[in-house]
Every structure is written in C-alpha cells, then in structure tokens.
Design a protein around this motif. Sequence first.
Motif, PDB file in Angstrom:
ATOM      1  N   GLY A 102       0.818  -1.211   0.000  1.00 18.44           N
ATOM      2  CA  GLY A 102       0.000   0.000   0.000  1.00 18.44           C
ATOM      3  C   GLY A 102       0.846   1.253   0.000  1.00 18.44           C
ATOM      4  O   GLY A 102       0.568   2.217  -0.725  1.00 18.44           O
ATOM      5  N   LEU A 103       1.918   1.260   0.804  1.00 19.13           N
ATOM      6  CA  LEU A 103       2.830   2.401   0.825  1.00 19.13           C
ATOM      7  C   LEU A 103       3.535   2.555  -0.515  1.00 19.13           C
ATOM      8  O   LEU A 103       3.622   3.664  -1.061  1.00 19.13           O
ATOM      9  CB  LEU A 103       3.846   2.223   1.951  1.00 19.13           C
ATOM     10  N   TYR A 231      -2.260  16.370   3.830  1.00 23.30           N
ATOM     11  CA  TYR A 231      -1.395  16.018   4.962  1.00 23.30           C
ATOM     12  C   TYR A 231      -0.505  14.818   4.675  1.00 23.30           C
ATOM     13  O   TYR A 231       0.455  14.552   5.402  1.00 23.30           O
ATOM     14  CB  TYR A 231      -2.236  15.723   6.207  1.00 23.30           C
ATOM     15  N   TRP A 232      -0.816  14.067   3.640  1.00 24.06           N
ATOM     16  CA  TRP A 232      -0.082  12.831   3.374  1.00 24.06           C
ATOM     17  C   TRP A 232       1.396  13.099   3.101  1.00 24.06           C
ATOM     18  O   TRP A 232       1.749  14.067   2.431  1.00 24.06           O
ATOM     19  CB  TRP A 232      -0.696  12.116   2.164  1.00 24.06           C
ATOM     20  N   GLY A 233       2.265  12.217   3.607  1.00 24.54           N
ATOM     21  CA  GLY A 233       3.691  12.290   3.307  1.00 24.54           C
ATOM     22  C   GLY A 233       4.580  12.446   4.523  1.00 24.54           C
ATOM     23  O   GLY A 233       5.798  12.265   4.433  1.00 24.54           O
ATOM     24  N   TRP A 234       3.992  12.761   5.696  1.00 24.71           N
ATOM     25  CA  TRP A 234       4.815  12.973   6.884  1.00 24.71           C
ATOM     26  C   TRP A 234       5.534  11.695   7.318  1.00 24.71           C
ATOM     27  O   TRP A 234       6.563  11.756   7.995  1.00 24.71           O
ATOM     28  CB  TRP A 234       3.968  13.498   8.048  1.00 24.71           C
ATOM     29  N   ASP A 235       5.020  10.526   6.932  1.00 21.82           N
ATOM     30  CA  ASP A 235       5.631   9.266   7.382  1.00 21.82           C
ATOM     31  C   ASP A 235       6.997   9.013   6.743  1.00 21.82           C
ATOM     32  O   ASP A 235       7.685   8.058   7.118  1.00 21.82           O
ATOM     33  CB  ASP A 235       4.696   8.087   7.115  1.00 21.82           C
ATOM     34  N   VAL A 236       7.412   9.859   5.782  1.00 18.89           N
ATOM     35  CA  VAL A 236       8.761   9.722   5.223  1.00 18.89           C
ATOM     36  C   VAL A 236       9.815   9.874   6.317  1.00 18.89           C
ATOM     37  O   VAL A 236      10.896   9.286   6.240  1.00 18.89           O
ATOM     38  CB  VAL A 236       8.996  10.755   4.098  1.00 18.89           C
ATOM     39  N   VAL A 329      12.107   8.603  -1.211  1.00 14.80           N
ATOM     40  CA  VAL A 329      12.770   7.968  -0.075  1.00 14.80           C
ATOM     41  C   VAL A 329      11.956   6.783   0.453  1.00 14.80           C
ATOM     42  O   VAL A 329      12.503   5.716   0.744  1.00 14.80           O
ATOM     43  CB  VAL A 329      13.000   9.008   1.052  1.00 14.80           C
ATOM     44  N   SER A 330      10.642   6.954   0.583  1.00 17.12           N
ATOM     45  CA  SER A 330       9.797   5.931   1.224  1.00 17.12           C
ATOM     46  C   SER A 330       9.725   4.613   0.465  1.00 17.12           C
ATOM     47  O   SER A 330       9.992   3.553   1.053  1.00 17.12           O
ATOM     48  CB  SER A 330       8.392   6.490   1.456  1.00 17.12           C
ATOM     49  N   PRO A 331       9.347   4.601  -0.824  1.00 14.85           N
ATOM     50  CA  PRO A 331       9.250   3.304  -1.493  1.00 14.85           C
ATOM     51  C   PRO A 331      10.582   2.584  -1.601  1.00 14.85           C
ATOM     52  O   PRO A 331      10.640   1.353  -1.512  1.00 14.85           O
ATOM     53  CB  PRO A 331       8.687   3.653  -2.881  1.00 14.85           C
ATOM     54  N   ALA A 332      11.675   3.340  -1.786  1.00 19.52           N
ATOM     55  CA  ALA A 332      12.994   2.707  -1.903  1.00 19.52           C
ATOM     56  C   ALA A 332      13.360   1.983  -0.614  1.00 19.52           C
ATOM     57  O   ALA A 332      13.856   0.847  -0.635  1.00 19.52           O
ATOM     58  CB  ALA A 332      14.050   3.760  -2.244  1.00 19.52           C
ATOM     59  N   ARG A 333      13.115   2.602   0.522  1.00 24.61           N
ATOM     60  CA  ARG A 333      13.476   1.977   1.786  1.00 24.61           C
ATOM     61  C   ARG A 333      12.504   0.885   2.198  1.00 24.61           C
ATOM     62  O   ARG A 333      12.883  -0.058   2.905  1.00 24.61           O
ATOM     63  CB  ARG A 333      13.612   3.061   2.862  1.00 24.61           C
ATOM     64  N   THR A 334      11.267   0.985   1.768  1.00 24.82           N
ATOM     65  CA  THR A 334      10.325  -0.110   2.027  1.00 24.82           C
ATOM     66  C   THR A 334      10.723  -1.348   1.231  1.00 24.82           C
ATOM     67  O   THR A 334      10.739  -2.466   1.761  1.00 24.82           O
ATOM     68  CB  THR A 334       8.896   0.318   1.658  1.00 24.82           C
ATOM     69  N   MET A 335      11.064  -1.160  -0.044  1.00 21.78           N
ATOM     70  CA  MET A 335      11.511  -2.293  -0.852  1.00 21.78           C
ATOM     71  C   MET A 335      12.812  -2.877  -0.312  1.00 21.78           C
ATOM     72  O   MET A 335      13.006  -4.100  -0.313  1.00 21.78           O
ATOM     73  CB  MET A 335      11.682  -1.861  -2.313  1.00 21.78           C
ATOM     74  N   VAL A 364      14.506   1.593  -9.168  1.00 22.86           N
ATOM     75  CA  VAL A 364      13.298   0.817  -9.467  1.00 22.86           C
ATOM     76  C   VAL A 364      12.049   1.669  -9.240  1.00 22.86           C
ATOM     77  O   VAL A 364      11.120   1.675 -10.066  1.00 22.86           O
ATOM     78  CB  VAL A 364      13.240  -0.461  -8.615  1.00 22.86           C
ATOM     79  N   ALA A 365      12.004   2.397  -8.109  1.00 24.51           N
ATOM     80  CA  ALA A 365      10.854   3.252  -7.820  1.00 24.51           C
ATOM     81  C   ALA A 365      10.684   4.324  -8.892  1.00 24.51           C
ATOM     82  O   ALA A 365       9.562   4.602  -9.344  1.00 24.51           O
ATOM     83  CB  ALA A 365      11.007   3.892  -6.442  1.00 24.51           C
TER      84      ALA A 365
END
Length: 515
Positions: A102-103, A231-236, A329-335, A364-365
């Motif tokens: 989902g992220l 507001y989305w994006g703070w979880d980075v 930053v987020s998808p790369a580190r999740t993968m 890849v992202a």
Amino acid sequence: MANEAKTPSAKGLSADSVGLVGAIVIGLSCIAPPYTLTGAIGPTAAAVGHQLPAILLIGFVPMLLTAFGYRELNSAIPDAGTSFTWGVRAFGPYLGWMNGWGLIIATTVVLSNLAGIAVDFFYLAVSQITGRPEIAQLSQNIGINILTCLVFMAVATWISYRDMQTAQVVQYVLVGFELLIFIGFGAVMFYLAYSGQAYHFNQIQLSWFNPFELGSMAQLAAGVSVALFIYWGWDVTLTMSEETKGSASTPGRAATLTVTIVVVIYMFVSLGAMSYAGVDPADALGLGNPKIANNAFFALATPVLGSGAILISLAVLVSTMASLQSTAVSPARTMLSMAYYGAAPEKLASIHPKYFTPGFSTVVAAVAAGTFYTVMRFLSEKVLWDTVATLGAMICFYYGLTALACVVYFRKRWFTSLGSFLMTFLFPGLGAVMLFGLLAITTYDSFDPNFGSGSEIGGIGLVFILMLFLLGLGVVLMLICRFRYPDFFAGKSPLHKSVAPVTGQEEPPTMIANS
C-alpha cells in the motif's frame, strides 16, 4: 561529513546522517504545502464553504492520532520498513506484506503525479518570465510533456541516489524558498484584507471552525477526503529512522512536529485567502469558483502580488520538485526492507558502497513511476487523474492498517499506564477507525460512475476499478513472492514476533537470507 566517516546501519544505510531539523524539512518537502494547498483549497472550499478551517482541523486529527501510533512503533522497532515491518510484527506475513505494498503503490502514483505537475508549472513559469504565453502550452504536447517529466524524475532520482547529506542540503534550499514565498503570500493577503484592499473582504468568524455547521455528512466526507491528500507524506520521516540521529525517538518526534507545522501553515494561508477573496463560487476570485478550483492561488497571485505573481508559480514548481525527490525515499526503503527480511528479490536490498543508500530500489521506484506516467499519459489524462483519485483509498488503507498494528502489537501494554493507554490504544485506535471509515465511504462512492472524472467500465466507476486493480496487483505479486520466498511466509523471519514485551525497547530484527 566525508563518506569514509559514516557508520552503516544494520541494512548498510548511512547511520546518524539526519538530525531532527533535517527530518522535519524532508517531511515538509514530501507534503509540499504550496503544491498541495493550491490544488486542494478550491475543491474543498467548493464542497464546504466557510467551514474550510474546520475541515483542515478535522483532517489533521486522524493524521496526528496515526502519527502517535507510528511514533510508538518506531520507538520499539526503529526500522526503515515502517508499515511493512510493523505490519508483519502485528498481523503476520500476508497482511504485513500488503501493508508495505500500500505504501509503495501510493508513493509511486504520487511520484508520477508530482512530476506531471512540475512539468505544467515549469513551462508556466518560463512563459511568465519571458512574457510568451504560448510557452505554457508546451506542457500539452504529449512528447514534450513526457520527455520533460522523465528529465525531472531523473534529476530527483540522482539526488536521492546520493548520500542523505546531499539530499538534506538540497531540501534546505528548496523548502526554505517555497515556505518563505508561501507564508509571505498569506501575510500579504491578510494585510490587504484588513487594510481595506481586499477583493471581497470576509471577517474571520469562530463559526468557520465549527464542523457541525456543515450541511451534511456527504460534505464532511468530501472535505476530509481532500484533507487527507494535503497532509499525506509525513511518514517519510519514519522511513529514514535508520539514518537518523537517535533513531528510536527522533523520527517519531519529527513526524508529529511535521504534521503540526503543516496544519499551522495551511490554516494561516487559508484564512488569509478567505479573508481576502471569500469562498463565493459566483465571484471570479472566490475560492469556491469552479473555474479556478484546480489552481486557486495562481488566480489570486496577480491581484495580491502584482508583478511578483511569478513567485507563486516558482514556489509551486520548487515545491513539486522538492517533494519529487523526498517522496522517493519511502518506497525505496520499504523495498529495501522487504528484500532484507526475505520477502522480495534480494537485489532490492543492495546498498551503494559509496553513498550508503538503497540505490537499486531508488532506481526501481523511479522507473516504475516514469513508466506509469508515460503509459497513463498516452492512454488518457482522465485515466491519470482517476488513478490519483484512488490515492485517498490507498492512504486510508496503509495508514489505517499501521495505526491498527500499533494497537495490536502493544496489546500487553494498554493498561500498564495512562500514557500507554492513550498512545498505544486510544489514539492510534481512533485514528484507525476514522481512516477505515473514510476508506469505506470512498469505496462505496467510487462505485458510482459519476465519481472522479465520470469514466466507467460496464456501469462501474473507473476509480473503483482502479482501486481493485492496484490492490489486486499487490495480491498477485505477494503470491509470486510466496512461491519464491516460502521461508518468509512460513513464519521463519525474525519479524514474526507478534506481541511487544510489556516494557523496554526490542532488539532490532536481524536479516533473513533469501531462499
């Protein structure tokens, strides 16, 4: 700091590279206040009128409650995998894997959208600087649009590919510029409004902050759905936990501070705009006017700033470029984390030997986002915007599931103290209920062909179909990984502890080798 002096984290990332201020700046850049509010304030004002401030506050509440849950999870398990890692710990491999998906899918779609918006404002800014309006139309040429978009993505990817110190320096400059212009814009609107120079003066009223004055629940749902986007994006800030100084506390503090700073900025600029122009849809500059809904601040820029109107275009352009770089930053580190724990191809866990970043996952992202944008742009611009409309559902899905993961994971701590009850049960639990409620409303409404652009397939709204497709694609990929990496799905990963100890911080999970 020289690269040789860096200390790698367990996954090989550059430890202690980001401080509290740096994390907040990157969080702000990911949210991109000038870009998000200029596109959202019009539709929100059209839906809720003078209750716009109330909607901003209501949309802030589930984000803040969810941020508390993120903070508690990060304190116990500071891990770059965030939603994936914590989901696995709380729910097991399958639901945890989907939470990570989902992220990834949400951020990939956002990356493509940000690049597309950057293209529009780039040519708009060039046309304003040169005084040649025809240049702004270049963004409508599919070939030029796609080529420019891919160049922007390549630049942002190159910055993300390098070390976090480089990224921070870039973000300090970009975010500083965009917020200076944006807050200054709000201040000028306040000055003009209260010095008798408003376009349509509106005295600020306490009733604007009262959500009970909304006409219906439909208005409330429509307004809050838009608020989730802004507001989305703070979880980075949490995905950088292994690269942050004080990884167990700093990312959580940065997340809550980022959300709080953003709501203050949004409230200030929105109240300035409402005081100056009002929300009347019949007024040319009224925020509720559908003719300016997609870019309300561009319409207000010249009346408010005169010859300085170009600054608003530049602020939005810089905002999208900064967000394009930080969102990657987020998808790369999740993968990276999914591969590190044996839930995805091992190549995704590779770390650049010089920069200590997940170089391969970052590329890849970017390739996925660029491919998505190119394909959708050729198919139909409406398809692209309908896909973006599904982001609300994706946000509710993985934010809500992560907030619920906090409740489930810390269930042995609920009643150990008042603080634990509030932070591990009540606050994240309420956040999850709100987000899942909005997910249910969005899913129901999107079934209607009139939802989004009005496109349909077989009488079913295209947004609903796209939501099912994106989640269904995740299920298919998960089943493929289930076949290729059976150890992870058999519960042999160190992530598969399901309950937090009553006290103390856990030892970080160790790597599981791919089969």
